[in-house]
Every structure is written in C-alpha cells, then in structure tokens.
Design an enzyme around this catalytic site. Structure first.
Site, mmCIF file in Angstrom:
data_model
loop_
_atom_site.group_PDB
_atom_site.id
_atom_site.type_symbol
_atom_site.label_atom_id
_atom_site.label_comp_id
_atom_site.label_asym_id
_atom_site.label_seq_id
_atom_site.Cartn_x
_atom_site.Cartn_y
_atom_site.Cartn_z
ATOM 1 N N ARG A 25 0.813 -1.210 0.000
ATOM 2 C CA ARG A 25 0.000 0.000 0.000
ATOM 3 C C ARG A 25 0.850 1.265 0.000
ATOM 4 O O ARG A 25 0.316 2.368 0.073
ATOM 5 C CB ARG A 25 -0.922 0.014 1.220
ATOM 6 C CG ARG A 25 -0.205 0.014 2.547
ATOM 7 C CD ARG A 25 -1.179 -0.038 3.698
ATOM 8 N NE ARG A 25 -0.487 0.078 4.974
ATOM 9 C CZ ARG A 25 -1.112 0.094 6.144
ATOM 10 N NH1 ARG A 25 -2.418 -0.016 6.199
ATOM 11 N NH2 ARG A 25 -0.425 0.220 7.262
ATOM 12 N N VAL B 53 -3.556 -5.920 2.434
ATOM 13 C CA VAL B 53 -3.957 -7.289 2.764
ATOM 14 C C VAL B 53 -5.293 -7.307 3.509
ATOM 15 O O VAL B 53 -5.923 -8.361 3.623
ATOM 16 C CB VAL B 53 -2.882 -8.024 3.589
ATOM 17 C CG1 VAL B 53 -1.646 -8.288 2.746
ATOM 18 C CG2 VAL B 53 -2.527 -7.264 4.855
ATOM 19 N N LYS C 249 9.340 -11.814 18.439
ATOM 20 C CA LYS C 249 8.405 -11.187 19.375
ATOM 21 C C LYS C 249 7.074 -11.944 19.460
ATOM 22 O O LYS C 249 6.259 -11.671 20.346
ATOM 23 C CB LYS C 249 8.175 -9.725 18.987
ATOM 24 C CG LYS C 249 9.401 -8.850 19.231
ATOM 25 C CD LYS C 249 9.189 -7.425 18.777
ATOM 26 C CE LYS C 249 10.396 -6.560 19.167
ATOM 27 N NZ LYS C 249 11.669 -7.043 18.604
ATOM 28 N N LYS D 196 1.264 -11.357 15.739
ATOM 29 C CA LYS D 196 2.096 -12.210 14.879
ATOM 30 C C LYS D 196 2.012 -13.676 15.315
ATOM 31 O O LYS D 196 2.070 -14.590 14.485
ATOM 32 C CB LYS D 196 3.548 -11.726 14.908
ATOM 33 C CG LYS D 196 3.759 -10.353 14.313
ATOM 34 C CD LYS D 196 3.594 -10.329 12.808
ATOM 35 C CE LYS D 196 4.902 -10.516 12.110
ATOM 36 N NZ LYS D 196 4.792 -10.338 10.634
ATOM 37 N N THR E 296 16.889 2.010 26.221
ATOM 38 C CA THR E 296 15.910 1.631 27.233
ATOM 39 C C THR E 296 16.580 0.939 28.418
ATOM 40 O O THR E 296 16.252 1.205 29.567
ATOM 41 C CB THR E 296 14.839 0.706 26.633
ATOM 42 O OG1 THR E 296 15.494 -0.389 25.974
ATOM 43 C CG2 THR E 296 14.003 1.443 25.607
ATOM 44 N N ARG F 292 10.096 0.809 26.974
ATOM 45 C CA ARG F 292 8.877 1.412 26.453
ATOM 46 C C ARG F 292 7.711 0.437 26.603
ATOM 47 O O ARG F 292 7.904 -0.727 26.948
ATOM 48 C CB ARG F 292 9.075 1.796 24.982
ATOM 49 C CG ARG F 292 10.083 2.901 24.785
ATOM 50 C CD ARG F 292 10.379 3.133 23.318
ATOM 51 N NE ARG F 292 11.026 1.966 22.713
ATOM 52 C CZ ARG F 292 11.457 1.937 21.460
ATOM 53 N NH1 ARG F 292 11.293 2.981 20.671
ATOM 54 N NH2 ARG F 292 12.035 0.857 20.977
ATOM 55 N N GLU G 223 7.686 -3.544 25.802
ATOM 56 C CA GLU G 223 9.033 -3.989 25.470
ATOM 57 C C GLU G 223 9.571 -4.957 26.515
ATOM 58 O O GLU G 223 9.431 -4.720 27.724
ATOM 59 C CB GLU G 223 9.944 -2.761 25.370
ATOM 60 C CG GLU G 223 11.185 -2.969 24.550
ATOM 61 C CD GLU G 223 11.878 -1.653 24.236
ATOM 62 O OE1 GLU G 223 12.354 -1.503 23.112
ATOM 63 O OE2 GLU G 223 11.937 -0.777 25.115
#
Length: 356
Positions: free
Chosen positions: A30, A55, A120, A132, A185, A253, A256
């Site tokens: 896109r 999608v 992740k 995911k 971080t 964050r 995380e």
C-alpha cells in the site's frame, strides 16, 4: 507475489528472486512512494509488476493473486509502540490480513505460502507480538484444514534485521552523526540479530524445504543493546564521521521485553536441529519430521538471555563484515534524530490563517 514487497526486506527479496527468472514477480503493498522508487529501479524488467493494495482488502488481494504459484507474505504492522497504542489496527493487518492471504492463496491454488514472523511472537508481551503469534497459528491451522488442496503453508521467525528500516541501527547511526544523545531503554537488554542475507536464506530455505505447518528459525547471534550502541559510536568515530554523543538510559517502552525468545519450552519438545536452522514441527496436523539428519533439540526455552552475547569488538567486526554502515539506504525513512519541539516548527502558515 510478495505482500509488503516494497518494505526493506521485501526489496532485498525481490533482488534475490530476480536471478531465478520468475515468469512474473508481483509486488503488492500500500506504500505508493516506495513502489514509485522501486518501479523506477526495475523499470526495464517486464516480469516485475507493482500492485497497490492492502492485505485487509480480500477482493483486491484475491484478484492480485490470480495465477500466482508462490506467495511470500511479509505485509505487517511491525513496530511495537505503534501496535501497542493501536492494537486493533494490528489485528486488522497482522491477523485478518493473514487470513485473507490464506484464503486468496487457496482460491488461487498457490503451491506455497511463506509467512515472515518475528521472535516477538514467542511468549509475546505486546500487541504486535501477540498478533504475529496468531498469524503463525493461522498458517499452521490452514495447513491442517486445507483438505485435498495442495497449497503448503509455513512460517519463518526473524530476529532484528540489521539495518532494516526503522530498526535500532539506522536510528542510532542517525543520532550519532547528528550529535544528538542516544536513548537506550536498558543497557543489558538483549536481542537476536540477523543480516539481510541470512533472512533471505531463511525465507528461501523454508520455501524449498517446507512440507507444511512448520516454523523455520535461523540460529542467530545475540547482542546487548548497550554494547551495540558502544560499537556503533566507536566505529563512526574511527571513520571520522561523528563525535561520541552522550547516552541516556530511559527505561523500557510500552510492551518492550528485556530479552527475546526464539523457541518456547513447549515448542522445544517438537523442534529439530537441521544445521543452520531450528524447525518447529506443527502442534496440530501432520507432525512427521521430513528432514534428513534432523536431531531433537534440548528441552527448554531458547532466549537471548540464555545464549552468549557478542562482545563490543565482535559486534564491530560483524557490522564491518556485513558492510552495514556502507549501505546507501541505511538512513532512508529517518527524518529526525531529535524529537521536534513546537518552537522548532514554522508557524507562519497558521498565523496567516488566524489573521484571516
């Protein structure tokens, strides 16, 4: 066809596939601007087609996938913070979009669908990882429920792709060169890392070898974020491209984790080692191991905390060997190294409007 094919890894995959001389290679995404630049680069190649689409839009996706044999599904919302604050958008793209890809591939009688996932997705602590993970499960379920259709579905898991758009290296490099502080971080935070070439090898190995329902995982080195920052600072100072900036510790964050995982303890019971890769056999459907010489792995989770991490010197050597700092596209998409303050923005247009 590559969904999300105008992204950083998608672009590299296009270049890897072209020597195989596909009859047609469709880039489906896109992002009109990225497609424009890619179209200019590949203008002389009649077999490369560019299709604007999302999608989330099943009718468009189904039409775009007509007569396609192999699908690399890479379109996703990938940034933890974006998904954490917009979780339903992650659902619409990463979960609903993946189901649309599955349905369109079955309708097109595609031969194989390879889904690119992330570490992740393993024991996720954020919306992006959870979405995911669900997409991985959809791929495995598609393989188990496809009936007499011959389409093969599988997934691959990446770590942090070194130098990819929006990732830690271009962000750090831009800040260092601009003289702004680096925000970390947590210095002890660890991450699995993978190069573009290694990620492409993983995708193409899965495409070649998948029998259906598996998750392919590359064995990856581990870096500490504090060490990565130090290595980049030293390299850029040695090259005469920057002066050492201050480093700020800002804390994790939203969403995380301090470490990542590539195989859970539960998955380890059905995971085999095939050399460069782990292969996680499906939890449902056919769990037969089809890989010659495969060995079961030791039980337990494989995490970036339990694996040995690279030293600062080893990180520097890795960055040099992979020529990451010499990539002309390294800083593409990075606009600001420092957060803008309202006083930095030209208010002249608004003042004119207000006066009117």
């Amino acid at each position: 066809m590559i969904t999300g094919g105008s992204g950083t890894v998608g672009y590299e995959l296009v270049k890897a596939l072209l020597p195989l001389r596909p009859k047609v290679l469709r880039i489906y995404s896109r992002d009109e601007q990225k497609q424009f630049y890619m179209r200019e680069e590949f203008r002389s190649l009649a077999n490369v087609r560019f299709l604007i689409g999302d999608v989330r839009d099943y009718p468009r996706l189904k039409r775009a996938m007509e007569n396609i044999e192999i699908v690399f599904h890479m379109a996703a919302l990938k940034h933890v913070e974006s998904c954490e604050y917009n979780p339903f958008e992650a659902i619409k793209t990463n979960i609903n979009g993946t189901q649309n890809v599955i349905d369109a591939a079955l309708a097109a009688h595609a031969q194989k669908v390879i889904f690119t996932s992330t570490d992740k997705a393993v024991n996720p602590s954020n919306a992006m990882g959870a979405s995911k993970l669900m997409a991985e499960r959809l791929m495995t379920a598609a393989e188990a429920s496809k009936g007499s259709r011959n389409t093969v579905f599988c997934s691959v898991r990446f770590g942090n792709v070194l130098g990819s758009s929006g990732s830690v290296i271009p962000t750090f490099v831009h800040r260092i060169k601009s003289g702004y502080p680096i925000d970390i971080t947590d210095e002890g935070m660890t991450r699995f890392v993978i190069s573009f070439r290694e990620s492409l090898e993983l995708i193409l190995t899965a495409c070649r070898d998948a029998g259906g329902g598996e998750i392919f995982v590359r064995k990856m080195p581990v870096v500490r974020i504090g060490d990565l920052a130090k290595a980049l600072i030293e390299l850029l100072v040695e090259r005469g491209e920057a002066k050492a900036p201050p480093v700020n510790i800002i804390g994790p964050r939203a969403g995380e984790k301090l470490y990542e995982e590539i195989v859970t303890a539960e998955e380890s019971s059905r995971t085999v080692d095939i050399g460069k890769y782990f292969v996680i056999l499906p939890q449902i459907g056919n769990r037969e191991c089809r890989f010659e010489g495969a060995e079961p792995i030791a039980p337990g989770a494989y995490t970036s905390m339990s694996e040995n991490h690279l030293s600062v010197d080893q990180i520097k050597e890795m960055i040099k060997n992979k020529a990451i700092l010499d990539n002309p596209n390294l800083l593409s998409g990075i606009r600001h190294a420092k957060p803008l303050h309202p006083d930095d923005i030209d208010g002249g247009i608004m003042e004119t409007l207000n006066e009117g």
